[in-house]
Every structure is written in C-alpha cells, then in structure tokens.
Scaffold this motif. Structure first.
Motif, PDB file in Angstrom:
ATOM      1  N   ARG A 138     -17.469  31.391  20.609  1.00  0.00           N
ATOM      2  CA  ARG A 138     -17.586  30.662  19.434  1.00  0.00           C
ATOM      3  C   ARG A 138     -17.233  31.857  18.027  1.00  0.00           C
ATOM      4  O   ARG A 138     -18.027  32.453  17.584  1.00  0.00           O
ATOM      5  CB  ARG A 138     -18.789  30.084  19.037  1.00  0.00           C
ATOM      6  N   ILE A 139     -16.012  31.934  17.759  1.00  0.00           N
ATOM      7  CA  ILE A 139     -15.406  32.790  16.671  1.00  0.00           C
ATOM      8  C   ILE A 139     -15.722  32.353  15.448  1.00  0.00           C
ATOM      9  O   ILE A 139     -15.555  33.214  14.701  1.00  0.00           O
ATOM     10  CB  ILE A 139     -14.111  33.344  17.068  1.00  0.00           C
ATOM     11  N   TYR A 140     -15.810  31.188  15.127  1.00  0.00           N
ATOM     12  CA  TYR A 140     -15.927  30.792  13.911  1.00  0.00           C
ATOM     13  C   TYR A 140     -17.298  30.311  13.302  1.00  0.00           C
ATOM     14  O   TYR A 140     -18.021  29.775  14.114  1.00  0.00           O
ATOM     15  CB  TYR A 140     -15.191  29.217  13.537  1.00  0.00           C
ATOM     16  N   PHE A 183      -9.085  38.726  19.500  1.00  0.00           N
ATOM     17  CA  PHE A 183      -7.908  39.325  20.215  1.00  0.00           C
ATOM     18  C   PHE A 183      -7.618  38.847  21.798  1.00  0.00           C
ATOM     19  O   PHE A 183      -7.155  39.480  22.503  1.00  0.00           O
ATOM     20  CB  PHE A 183      -8.276  41.151  20.617  1.00  0.00           C
ATOM     21  N   GLN A 184      -7.795  37.439  21.603  1.00  0.00           N
ATOM     22  CA  GLN A 184      -7.374  36.764  22.845  1.00  0.00           C
ATOM     23  C   GLN A 184      -7.518  35.232  22.340  1.00  0.00           C
ATOM     24  O   GLN A 184      -8.322  34.524  21.685  1.00  0.00           O
ATOM     25  CB  GLN A 184      -8.310  36.795  23.902  1.00  0.00           C
ATOM     26  N   PHE A 185      -6.209  34.442  22.768  1.00  0.00           N
ATOM     27  CA  PHE A 185      -6.260  33.292  22.242  1.00  0.00           C
ATOM     28  C   PHE A 185      -7.056  32.252  22.998  1.00  0.00           C
ATOM     29  O   PHE A 185      -6.899  32.250  24.057  1.00  0.00           O
ATOM     30  CB  PHE A 185      -4.675  32.636  22.208  1.00  0.00           C
ATOM     31  N   GLY A 232     -10.011  40.056   4.652  1.00  0.00           N
ATOM     32  CA  GLY A 232     -10.424  41.040   5.843  1.00  0.00           C
ATOM     33  C   GLY A 232      -9.817  42.047   5.839  1.00  0.00           C
ATOM     34  O   GLY A 232      -8.590  42.187   5.346  1.00  0.00           O
ATOM     35  N   GLU A 233     -10.221  43.322   6.591  1.00  0.00           N
ATOM     36  CA  GLU A 233      -9.437  44.396   6.806  1.00  0.00           C
ATOM     37  C   GLU A 233      -8.239  44.257   7.720  1.00  0.00           C
ATOM     38  O   GLU A 233      -8.074  43.098   8.102  1.00  0.00           O
ATOM     39  CB  GLU A 233     -10.183  45.634   7.449  1.00  0.00           C
ATOM     40  N   SER A 234      -7.293  45.070   7.833  1.00  0.00           N
ATOM     41  CA  SER A 234      -6.140  45.049   8.555  1.00  0.00           C
ATOM     42  C   SER A 234      -6.603  45.019  10.054  1.00  0.00           C
ATOM     43  O   SER A 234      -7.369  45.673  10.711  1.00  0.00           O
ATOM     44  CB  SER A 234      -5.418  46.512   8.252  1.00  0.00           C
ATOM     45  N   GLY A 235      -5.834  44.026  10.641  1.00  0.00           N
ATOM     46  CA  GLY A 235      -6.062  43.690  12.011  1.00  0.00           C
ATOM     47  C   GLY A 235      -7.290  42.699  12.305  1.00  0.00           C
ATOM     48  O   GLY A 235      -7.439  42.377  13.373  1.00  0.00           O
ATOM     49  N   SER A 236      -7.757  42.071  11.061  1.00  0.00           N
ATOM     50  CA  SER A 236      -8.910  41.267  11.400  1.00  0.00           C
ATOM     51  C   SER A 236      -8.388  39.748  11.547  1.00  0.00           C
ATOM     52  O   SER A 236      -9.379  38.976  11.889  1.00  0.00           O
ATOM     53  CB  SER A 236      -9.939  41.346  10.014  1.00  0.00           C
ATOM     54  N   GLY A 237      -7.283  39.449  11.541  1.00  0.00           N
ATOM     55  CA  GLY A 237      -6.622  38.454  11.830  1.00  0.00           C
ATOM     56  C   GLY A 237      -6.464  37.194  10.685  1.00  0.00           C
ATOM     57  O   GLY A 237      -6.160  35.987  10.671  1.00  0.00           O
ATOM     58  N   LYS A 238      -6.068  37.799   9.461  1.00  0.00           N
ATOM     59  CA  LYS A 238      -5.940  37.084   8.510  1.00  0.00           C
ATOM     60  C   LYS A 238      -4.503  36.391   8.566  1.00  0.00           C
ATOM     61  O   LYS A 238      -4.106  35.099   8.307  1.00  0.00           O
ATOM     62  CB  LYS A 238      -5.543  38.033   7.062  1.00  0.00           C
ATOM     63  N   THR A 239      -3.245  36.908   8.908  1.00  0.00           N
ATOM     64  CA  THR A 239      -1.915  36.534   9.233  1.00  0.00           C
ATOM     65  C   THR A 239      -2.191  35.282  10.320  1.00  0.00           C
ATOM     66  O   THR A 239      -1.644  34.195  10.298  1.00  0.00           O
ATOM     67  CB  THR A 239      -1.098  37.518   9.321  1.00  0.00           C
ATOM     68  N   HIS A 257      -3.848  50.597  12.846  1.00  0.00           N
ATOM     69  CA  HIS A 257      -4.832  49.625  13.155  1.00  0.00           C
ATOM     70  C   HIS A 257      -4.267  48.311  13.591  1.00  0.00           C
ATOM     71  O   HIS A 257      -5.045  47.543  14.386  1.00  0.00           O
ATOM     72  CB  HIS A 257      -5.529  49.008  11.633  1.00  0.00           C
ATOM     73  N   ASN A 258      -2.914  48.149  13.299  1.00  0.00           N
ATOM     74  CA  ASN A 258      -2.459  46.666  13.955  1.00  0.00           C
ATOM     75  C   ASN A 258      -1.048  47.008  14.266  1.00  0.00           C
ATOM     76  O   ASN A 258      -0.324  47.511  13.486  1.00  0.00           O
ATOM     77  CB  ASN A 258      -2.515  45.718  12.618  1.00  0.00           C
ATOM     78  N   ASN A 259      -0.507  46.240  15.547  1.00  0.00           N
ATOM     79  CA  ASN A 259       0.815  46.853  15.786  1.00  0.00           C
ATOM     80  C   ASN A 259       1.783  45.854  14.896  1.00  0.00           C
ATOM     81  O   ASN A 259       2.867  46.055  15.203  1.00  0.00           O
ATOM     82  CB  ASN A 259       0.975  46.176  17.421  1.00  0.00           C
ATOM     83  N   ASN A 260       1.260  44.899  14.413  1.00  0.00           N
ATOM     84  CA  ASN A 260       2.117  43.938  13.500  1.00  0.00           C
ATOM     85  C   ASN A 260       1.303  43.610  12.255  1.00  0.00           C
ATOM     86  O   ASN A 260       1.117  42.603  11.999  1.00  0.00           O
ATOM     87  CB  ASN A 260       2.281  42.654  14.409  1.00  0.00           C
ATOM     88  N   SER A 261       1.461  44.769  11.608  1.00  0.00           N
ATOM     89  CA  SER A 261       0.500  44.474  10.136  1.00  0.00           C
ATOM     90  C   SER A 261       1.370  44.294   9.202  1.00  0.00           C
ATOM     91  O   SER A 261       2.752  44.716   8.929  1.00  0.00           O
ATOM     92  CB  SER A 261      -0.064  46.057  10.164  1.00  0.00           C
TER      93      SER A 261
HETATM   94  N1  LIG Z   1      -7.925  33.539  16.077  1.00  0.00           N
HETATM   95  C1  LIG Z   1      -7.182  34.615  16.842  1.00  0.00           C
HETATM   96  N2  LIG Z   1      -7.311  34.377  18.023  1.00  0.00           N
HETATM   97  C2  LIG Z   1      -6.498  35.262  19.037  1.00  0.00           C
HETATM   98  N3  LIG Z   1      -6.221  36.269  18.451  1.00  0.00           N
HETATM   99  C3  LIG Z   1      -6.060  36.576  17.266  1.00  0.00           C
HETATM  100  C4  LIG Z   1      -6.633  35.676  16.211  1.00  0.00           C
HETATM  101  N4  LIG Z   1      -6.449  36.182  15.180  1.00  0.00           N
HETATM  102  C5  LIG Z   1      -5.697  37.512  15.105  1.00  0.00           C
HETATM  103  N5  LIG Z   1      -5.562  37.696  16.434  1.00  0.00           N
HETATM  104  C6  LIG Z   1      -5.042  38.977  17.006  1.00  0.00           C
HETATM  105  O1  LIG Z   1      -5.104  39.943  16.328  1.00  0.00           O
HETATM  106  C7  LIG Z   1      -4.035  40.621  15.849  1.00  0.00           C
HETATM  107  C8  LIG Z   1      -4.152  40.999  14.483  1.00  0.00           C
HETATM  108  O2  LIG Z   1      -4.271  39.870  13.711  1.00  0.00           O
HETATM  109  P1  LIG Z   1      -3.245  39.797  12.421  1.00  0.00           P
HETATM  110  O3  LIG Z   1      -2.073  40.351  12.199  1.00  0.00           O
HETATM  111  O4  LIG Z   1      -3.501  38.269  11.904  1.00  0.00           O
HETATM  112  O5  LIG Z   1      -4.352  40.536  11.407  1.00  0.00           O
HETATM  113  P2  LIG Z   1      -4.240  40.845   9.811  1.00  0.00           P
HETATM  114  O6  LIG Z   1      -5.663  41.013   9.221  1.00  0.00           O
HETATM  115  O7  LIG Z   1      -3.241  39.836   9.002  1.00  0.00           O
HETATM  116  O8  LIG Z   1      -3.578  42.171   9.655  1.00  0.00           O
HETATM  117  P3  LIG Z   1      -2.907  43.244   8.507  1.00  0.00           P
HETATM  118  O9  LIG Z   1      -3.677  43.062   7.308  1.00  0.00           O
HETATM  119  O10 LIG Z   1      -2.745  44.524   9.087  1.00  0.00           O
HETATM  120  O11 LIG Z   1      -1.787  42.537   8.340  1.00  0.00           O
HETATM  121  C9  LIG Z   1      -2.857  39.598  16.082  1.00  0.00           C
HETATM  122  O12 LIG Z   1      -1.665  40.063  16.397  1.00  0.00           O
HETATM  123  C10 LIG Z   1      -3.537  38.553  17.376  1.00  0.00           C
HETATM  124  O13 LIG Z   1      -2.929  39.469  18.343  1.00  0.00           O
END
Ligand SMILES: Nc1ncnc2c1ncn2[C@@H]1O[C@H](COP(=O)(O)OP(=O)(O)OP(=O)(O)O)[C@@H](O)[C@H]1O
Length: 958
Positions: free
Chosen positions: A192-194, A207-209, A257-264, A307-311
């Motif tokens: 329960r991630i929310y 980090f897993q869908f 949220g910080e980098s890599g926390s899942g904002k995008t 912090h994030n491969n796709n930041s």
């Molecule tokens: N709800 C989710 N379920 C599964 N995986 C997720 C979820 N949110 C994020 N991730 C994983 O975490 C990675 C980093 O998330 P994301 O790029 O959204 O972070 P961010 O906060 O936007 O980082 P940045 O600020 O560096 O752009 C994503 O590439 C994805 O693999």
C-alpha cells in the motif's frame, strides 16, 4: 512483435538506421491481440499489421481469425507497464505506432523470453452505452469491495486498524515520528504505497509497478470523496475533476519530493487519469499529443543522475483545459529552469541529456556522415566523466568506457526510434527533425573546440584544433571566418570607436560553453513552444470561451548536495515559495476559517517561512537583488557579493556565514540548512548569449537556426510565409524555363510557355514546394498581399521551411480547403493588423492555381500523412507568445533587449515563479508528497532512514 521482412526479426528494437527506418515503414509486424474471456482457450491472436494499419483493421482481422460475433462492437486496448492500465485506441489509431513507443524491454519480452505481460493489446467488447465490457468480473469485483466495506462498517469485518495501519495518518492514536514511520512501513509491506495525511497524499515510490492502475481502479475511484476508499493517486485526480465541475473553479495538484521519489511518474498517472476521465476511455487528440510530448520532453530535458537514471532536469506545470461540460479541450505545458550546466559538464556517474546518446547510437549511416558524427567518447561534452574514470582505472579503460555511456537495460537505438516517432506524433516533420539533430551535432562539435595561447608573451589565443571549425560552420550554416572571430574575439564600442578585443584563454572556453548552452536552451524553449502549439485548441483563442483547468506541478525537489551553487539556490527558493503556499492552505487558511465560524480551535504552530522568502527575494536588499546589483557592476566579484550579503544581513536568523574564511553562505531553509558556494554566482546569473554570437547565428543561412534567434513568433511566421512565396515562385518559373529550354533548345521567357508545359514537372512534388504552395494558398485566402511596402531585413523564419504547414488531421483542409482551421484563419482578422501585408496579385495567383491543379491531378501525387499538429497561424502564435511573455529566457539569452540590459536569470526565474504562484493562488490545491523507499532503487525495499530523512516526510511538512 516481430518484423517479418527486412531481416530484423528481433523486433523494432533492432531497427536503428535511416535506411532500415525506410524499410521499417513498409515492414509487416505481428501484433499479438489478447482476447481474454471473449475467446476462451485462446491466449493471443497473432495479427499481421504495418505501421499504417489501423486499430479497426486489426480488430477486423482478429475477429475473422477468432470467428467472433460481428454484431457486437469491439475496441482495442493498449496495456502499458503500470500494472495493467488500459488505453482504449480509437478506430483510426495505429497499433504498430503505439507499440513502437514501448520500451525495448517490453518488445523483447514479447518475443518470448517470458515475464513481459505488462505491455500488450487486448480485445475488448463495447457495451451499448459506450462503456467497456469487462466480462462481468469488474462488476463482481466492485460488488465484493463494496460489500466488504459495508461489512466493515457494521463491525462484521475487522477494521483496517486491526492490521496495524491507518490509511490516514491523522487517525493515528499517537502522533510521533516513530508511529508515523511504523504506519508507513507497515502499509508499504502490504504494497500500500499511498497514504493520506488529511487531504494530502503521500506516495512511497516502490520502484516496482503494482497492478493498481488498471480500469478497475479508474472505475472504482469514480466520483468518491477523498478518504472513502483506499488512498490512491486516482482518488486525487478524480476529486479534483469533480470539484472543478461542481464548484466551477480551477484546481491544481502540487507534487513534491526529492529526486527519484516518483514525482514524474505520479504526474503521468494524474495526467492520464485527468484526460481519461472525460474521454470515456478513448484517447483524444490532446491525449495523443500529450502521449508524444512526454518522450520528446524526456529526451531533451532528462538525464541520468546519481539519484535517478531518468531524472527531469527542468520543472514543469501541465495544465489540462476542459470545456464546461468536462471534456478535455487542450493543454498547456510551462517549463522552469532547464539545468544548462549539464550540457557542458557532468558530475561523476552522471550523463548529459539523453538525446545526445540516442542520436549517436541510433543515427543512420547517412545521418552519421551528414552530421559528421563520432563516438560519444570523442566528444568533450560527453566524455568528461569517462576521463575521470579513466584516471582512476587506466588499465580497465574499456570496461569503464562502456559503463559510462549506457545505463543497464537501456537500448539507445530503440530510444532513438521511439523519440523519432514521438516527435512525429507532436507534429515534427522529418526535415524539422533533421534540423534539430543537425543542431545537436553542431553543439557537440562546438564543445570539442580547444584553445591555446598564441605566444608566451601576450594573452592572445588561437584554436588548437581548427579542423573542427568547418564542421561547426557547415552544421550551423554560418561563415567559418565569422565563427572563428566570434569564438576568439569580442567587439566593443568605446567612445564611438569599435574595438576588437581578443578573449583571454579562460574567457574563450566560457564563451564557447555559453554558446552551446544557449543554443540548447533556445532549442528546448522552441520544442516546448511547438508542443504547446500542438496542444492548443481553436476555442482557446476565443476570449468568450470559458475554460476550466486542472494543473499538475512537477517541480524539482529540495536539493542539498556536497557542493551547492546558484542552481540549487534557485531550486530551493522555488521550494520555499511552494512550502509557503502549502502552509497557507493547510494551516493558515483553515485555522482562519474555523475561527471565523466560531469553532474553538487551538492554533497549530507551523514553521512560517516568510522570513526566509523575504531574505531571498524582498526588495530592495534581498539576496537576489544584491546579486543582480553585483552582476551589473563590472568591478564586482563573487567575493564582493558575499561581503555585501554579510553587511546587509548579518544577524538575520535565516542566514549564516561559515566560521572559516570560506566563500560561502548558509541558508536556514524550512527543510534544513544548506551551504551555497558563491563561486560563479554572478556569471551564472548573467548567462546570456553574447551579442557577437547572436549576430553570428542570425547570419546563418539555415532558417531553423535563425528562427531560434527570433523573439517574436508571429513576426517570424509572416516572414516564413513571404519566403515560401518567393521560393515557390522562383522555383516554378525557373523549372518552367529549363523545361522549355530543353524542349525548344532556346530560352523561354514567356510565362505562358511555362504554363503550357508545366504539367509534367516533378519539382512541384518536392515537399518544400508542396508546402510553399499550400502556404501561398492560405495567404491568398487570407487576402494577404504580395508586395510589401518596405522590405526589412528578415527576422528569419521561426519554424524553418518544413514546419509551416504541418497540420492536423482534424483540420481536414485541402488546397481549396474550407471550414476547419481555414475558416478560423480567415475570420481571425490577424492579417488586417498587419502593416505592409502580403498581396497576391492576379498573375501569380493564376500561376499558383495552375500549379496546384497540376499537383492535384498528377496520379503520383500522394497526400502527406496527416499529422497530429495544428496549422500554424498568426493568431495562435500571438496567443502563445502572450502566454509566455513572463518567460523571457530566450529573449534575454539572445541579448535582444536593445536599450535595457536583459533581465538576469534569477529575475526571469522569479517572474515565472510569480506567475506560477498567481495561477496556483487562483486554484484549489491538492498536495502529493513523494518519498523514495530506498536510495538504491531496489523494488519494494523500505529503508527507514531514507524515508524519515526525506523532505517530503510528513513530519517536515506538518
Ligand atoms: N508509483 C510508482 N510505481 C512504480 N515505480 C515507480 C513509481 N513512481 C516512480 N517509480 C520508479 O522510480 C523512478 C524514478 O521516478 P521519477 O522519475 O518519477 O522520480 P522524480 O521524483 O520525478 O525524479 P527527478 O526529480 O529526478 O526527476 C521511475 O523511473 C520509476 O521506475
């Protein structure tokens, strides 16, 4: 999917070159369509399809094979990675094209290695009311959920709390840091991630869908109050949507949220849900463009970081606009502060923007030679990190080398293909794409220019590797001598005298980098502008039209690195402003409301950060203003800047200065103290493109490069129209003459001779002339005139020749097109505002009509594939330019404010932040706080330390 011809059966991941791309256009692929319960016993039905095969055709073939009941109505649904979320395809959508946007991993898994059931096409049956039939299982599932809820309410089933967690942290019997963390951990372990904190949604990136984004969930969260059901990102989108419709007020969702926390990722879920809500499951045109815009923005604005491969290296605000009825009518993207420094320098274990690696890996042989492409390790802007590694591990250079340019699981060739397709989806024609890639190559080559001192005795400099100059000058289409001069000398005016001063060695490197950074950020601005144009709806231009909107803000989180500089200062300032907005809404306004209603209420103490904001931005002595003052003062230095900070603010509780003589200052932010080194503050704040460089680029023969330098899109558009006219006229006449000459053996000057024999000409089929002719037709219909009263020096084309008539299939406008956009254009009235308009005289008009007749009659003529792109016109360009007036970044980069100095970078950033805060201030907000579950990006791993330290952690916001 597999391609059956062309010998690349490994799927589209293997298609990387232009030649192969050409074949790929005609290749036949196998789509696997999963019928589910519609055909018991069949796992999937293989259907052959090409890039242009529509969903309707694929369904037809599938029905035939499976012998399904044709009286029923079917749709194709695309399932993407996020745990089974389904996107219903329109009958005219092309499934192969959608599939080409899938990541390579999905395609490989598809070809049989198993485990790749995440991406697929499903056959779905449509009910009479247009809803999708899920074979009864959804209804059953919803009934069970509802029943379960009722039983829980009646006490027949244990409450959630019994399992040891609360869906809303506000319900915790005891509010301590420990209890919050225990609760979050316990929920996370149950996937329960929310979790809510009142109306705020906390997301812990797993980090897993998880399979919680499919239509079952879309439906389940439809029209429920927040907190009725298990917390979910869809619940927030849904509540915002219905609040907008009911209260007729704009809404916004602020994600932090910080980098890599899942904002995008959260933004993507929200945007999909917000567009899907009003579309009854069908992807609209807007959704399609948003779909294409994502990978384009990602390629140019994202990079691998530690912090994030796709930041995302820029902030964005995506506003989805709705009609009063609640259907999506358009969207608008605003971007904030692209990280320019990354273009010329990256920290260890980080990379430059993705697009460079895509291009170098995916370009065809033809493109390689046209752009003079080399290997990534041969470019200074890409190999600095390799060199660092090289120094560390000299003996295993090759291993380190490979590691630096690719990320695990990445297929850059496939990503290049995907990018090309996404660019096509937002309306960039092949010629535009070529211009863009040529510019990127020029930037890379530019970075390779190295300087040396000419002699030991004086300061004059020379270029070590002059062989790079012809390449850069060829790609930018500027004169080589001018390029050399601009890169080595500065022109100044002193008491009426024009001086040419050579740059010093260190200065020259900065000028080169500044040119590269400015070109790239101008390109990024241009891309955002064009995406916005594609997302624009005709009705947005009508002032009377009522628009409601929901905005989603995905902005860089709070940053505190080992070395913090000007960029972190701006980013953290933005976060302070957002925190203030958050405080206002969550505490202040609510408490005031309670008090006004006479409800007894003990005020909660919250950290009021007004003092910090004032320190940074309040006129006249705030840090940013002092910075601007010192930036304008030639004798100033970063040390004098620091001294000024000290003098002015010594004793202010929000600023400290390190005890040792360190050129730095410390700010006490709401999220903690951050130390900023003042080195380069002034330079970064005035990082404008130098006038010499602007003049050089404006001299380019390439309309696209000139266009990037243009500050007024409508004006440059008009010039493009004019240029197109002359180009078509000249080409038409010249070819006519040549043809007559060939036939009769002598020059034919008479235009009638041209017209008599022009039928067989092929030059008109060239896309440039087709476009020119179409533009001319539009000019004619808009009653423009051809003769300009005075011909100024062209400001150049904004779009380049190939982008003027990129048009939407929705427009449905042919040469003699009526209605659609054409109707809008002729009624826009924008032409009448023009002084010195363009008049089509009767001779040229006849000439053109004849030319068009020939074009249309020719049986070889094929209409261009329709593109999801609006037709450019003055009115829509004006509208968009006004929207982005506050963001004068490009303008100032190019140093085009003739009289006044261009606004500093921080001033522009403040202006765009003010505009954002104004928009947010007029909306009802929702907050989504993202937390990284662990720093190692491991799936479903909860690291206590990491979560509790996150600035988004509930303790730090509440
Ligand atoms: N709800 C989710 N379920 C599964 N995986 C997720 C979820 N949110 C994020 N991730 C994983 O975490 C990675 C980093 O998330 P994301 O790029 O959204 O972070 P961010 O906060 O936007 O980082 P940045 O600020 O560096 O752009 C994503 O590439 C994805 O693999």
């Amino acid at each position: 999917m597999s391609a059956r011809d062309g010998g690349h059966g490994g799927g589209i991941g293997g298609v990387g070159t232009l030649g192969r791309r050409g074949r790929y256009e005609d290749s036949e692929f196998t789509l696997r369509i999963y019928p589910g319960s519609l055909a018991e016993g069949t796992i999937y039905c293989p259907v052959s399809a090409r890039k242009s095969t529509t969903a309707a055709e694929a369904i037809e073939r599938c029905l035939e094979r499976l012998r399904l009941d044709r009286d029923r109505c079917y749709v194709l649904a695309e399932v993407k990675e996020f745990g089974g979320e389904e996107w219903i395809l329109n009958p005219s959508d092309c499934p192969v094209q959608r599939m080409m946007l899938w990541p390579r991993g999905a395609l490989e898994q598809r070809s049989g290695s198993g485990g790749g059931e995440d991406y697929r096409f499903l056959l779905r049956q449509k009910n009479l009311d247009g809803s999708i039939h899920y074979g009864g299982s959804l209804q059953m599932w919803l009934r069970v959920t509802e029943e379960r809820r009722r039983m829980t309410e009646r006490g027949l089933l244990p409450q959630e709390e019994v399992r040891g967690d609360h869906a809303d942290l506000c319900c915790l019997p005891e509010l301590t840091e420990r209890s919050l963390l225990d609760n979050l951990r316990s929920r996370f372990r149950q996937e329960r991630i929310y979790t809510y904190v009142g109306s705020i949604l906390i997301v812990i990136n797993p980090f897993q869908f998880l399979p919680i984004y499919n239509p079952k969930y879309v439906k389940m969260y439809d029209n429920h109050a927040l907190g009725d059901l298990e917390p979910h990102i869809y619940a927030v989108a849904d509540v915002a949507y219905h609040a907008m419709l009911q209260r007729r007020r704009n809404q916004c969702i602020v994600i932090s949220g910080e980098s890599g926390s899942g904002k995008t990722q959260s933004t993507n879920f929200l945007i999909h849900h917000l567009t899907a809500l009003s579309q009854k499951g069908f992807a609209s045109g807007v959704e399609q463009i948003i779909l294409g815009a994502g990978p384009v923005l990602e390629a140019f604005g994202n990079a691998k970081t530690a912090h994030n491969n796709n930041s995302s290296r820029f902030g964005k605000f995506i506003q989805v606009n709705y009609q009063e009825s609640g259907t999506v009518r358009g969207a608008y993207v605003e971007k904030y502060l692209l990280e320019k420094s990354r273009l010329v320098y990256q920290e260890h274990n980080e990379r430059n923007y993705h697009v460079f690696y895509y291009l170098l890996a995916g370009a065809s042989e033809e493109e390689r030679s046209a752009f003079h492409l080399k290997k990534p390790e041969e470019y200074h802007y890409l190999n600095q990190m390799t060199k660092k590694v090289l120094r560390l591990h000299w003996e295993n250079y090759y291993e380190s080398d490979a590691d630096c340019f690719t990320v695990e699981g990445e297929d850059l060739k496939h990503d290049f293909e995907r990018l090309q397709l996404a660019m096509e989806m937002v309306g960039f024609l092949p010629a535009t794409r070529k211009q863009i890639f040529s510019l990127l190559s020029a930037i890379l080559h530019l970075g390779n220019i190295r300087y040396k001192k000419k002699t030991y005795r004086d300061d004059s400099i020379d270029i070590c590797n002059p062989e790079v100059l012809p390449t850069v000058s060829e790609l930018l289409e500027v004169k080589e001598e001018m390029l050399f001069e601009a890169l080595t000398t500065r022109k100044t005016m002193t008491v009426g005298e024009r001086l040419i001063v050579p740059y010093k060695l260190a200065e020259a490197g900065t000028v080169r980098d500044s040119m590269a950074k400015s070109l790239y950020s101008a390109l990024f601005d241009w891309i955002v502008f064009r995406i916005n144009h594609a997302l624009l709806n005709n009705r947005d231009l009508e002032e009377s039209a009522k628009i409601f909107s929901i905005g989603v803000l995905d902005i860089f989180g709070f940053e505190d690195y080992e070395n913090n500089s000007f960029e972190q200062f701006c980013i953290n300032f933005a976060n302070e402003r957002l925190q203030h907005y958050f405080n206002q809404h969550i505490f202040k306004l609510e408490q005031e409301e309670y008090r006004a209603e006479g409800i007894s209420w003990h005020n909660i103490d919250y950290i009021d950060n007004t003092g910090c904001i004032n320190l940074i931005s309040k006129k006249p002595t705030a840090l940013l203003h002092l910075l601007d003052e010192e930036s304008n003062f030639p004798q100033a230095s970063n040390q004098t800047l620091l001294d000024k900070f000290k003098r002015q603010h010594e004793g202010n509780g929000y600023i400290e200065f390190p005890a040792v003589m360190e050129p730095a200052f410390i700010i006490r932010h709401y999220a903690g103290k951050v130390k900023y080194g003042v080195k380069d503050f002034r330079e970064k704040n005035t990082d404008h493109m130098r006038p010499d460089i602007v003049a050089l680029l404006k001299s380019s023969k390439n309309a696209f490069i000139c266009g990037l330098m243009g500050i007024d899109p409508p004006a440059t558009f008009r010039w493009a129209v004019l240029r197109a006219f002359f180009r078509a006229m000249v080409a038409f006449r010249e070819s006519g003459k040549r043809h007559v000459h060939r036939k009769t053996g002598h020059d034919a000057a008479a235009p009638c001779a041209v017209l008599c024999s022009v039928d067989s000409f092929s030059f008109l089929h060239h896309p440039v002339h087709q476009r020119s002719l179409e533009i001319l037709q539009r000019c004619k219909e808009e009653k423009y005139s051809v003769v300009r009263k005075s011909l100024r020096t062209p400001l150049s084309d904004l779009q380049g020749s190939n982008t003027l008539n990129e048009k939407s299939p929705r427009d449905g406008v042919g040469w003699n097109g009526r209605g659609g956009r054409q109707g809008r254009l002729s009624s826009s009235g924008s032409n009448t505002e023009e002084d010195g308009g363009i008049f089509v005289n009767s001779t040229s008009s006849k000439l053109l009509e004849r030319a068009h007749g020939i074009l249309m009659r020719n049986k070889n003529y094929k209409s261009k594939p329709s593109l999801p792109k609006h037709l450019l016109d003055v009115k829509s360009l004006k509208y968009l330019s006004n929207l982005t007036l506050h963001d004068r970044i490009t303008k100032s980069l190019l140093h085009l404010h003739k009289k006044k100095k261009p606004p500093s970078i921080s001033a522009q950033f403040q202006a765009s932040l003010n505009k954002l805060m104004e928009t947010l201030g007029q909306s009802e907000p929702y907050f989504v706080k993202c937390i990284r579950s662990n720093a190692e990006k491991l799936p479903l791993r909860f690291n206590d330390g990491g979560c509790a330290r996150s600035p988004a952690y509930p303790c730090s916001v509440a």
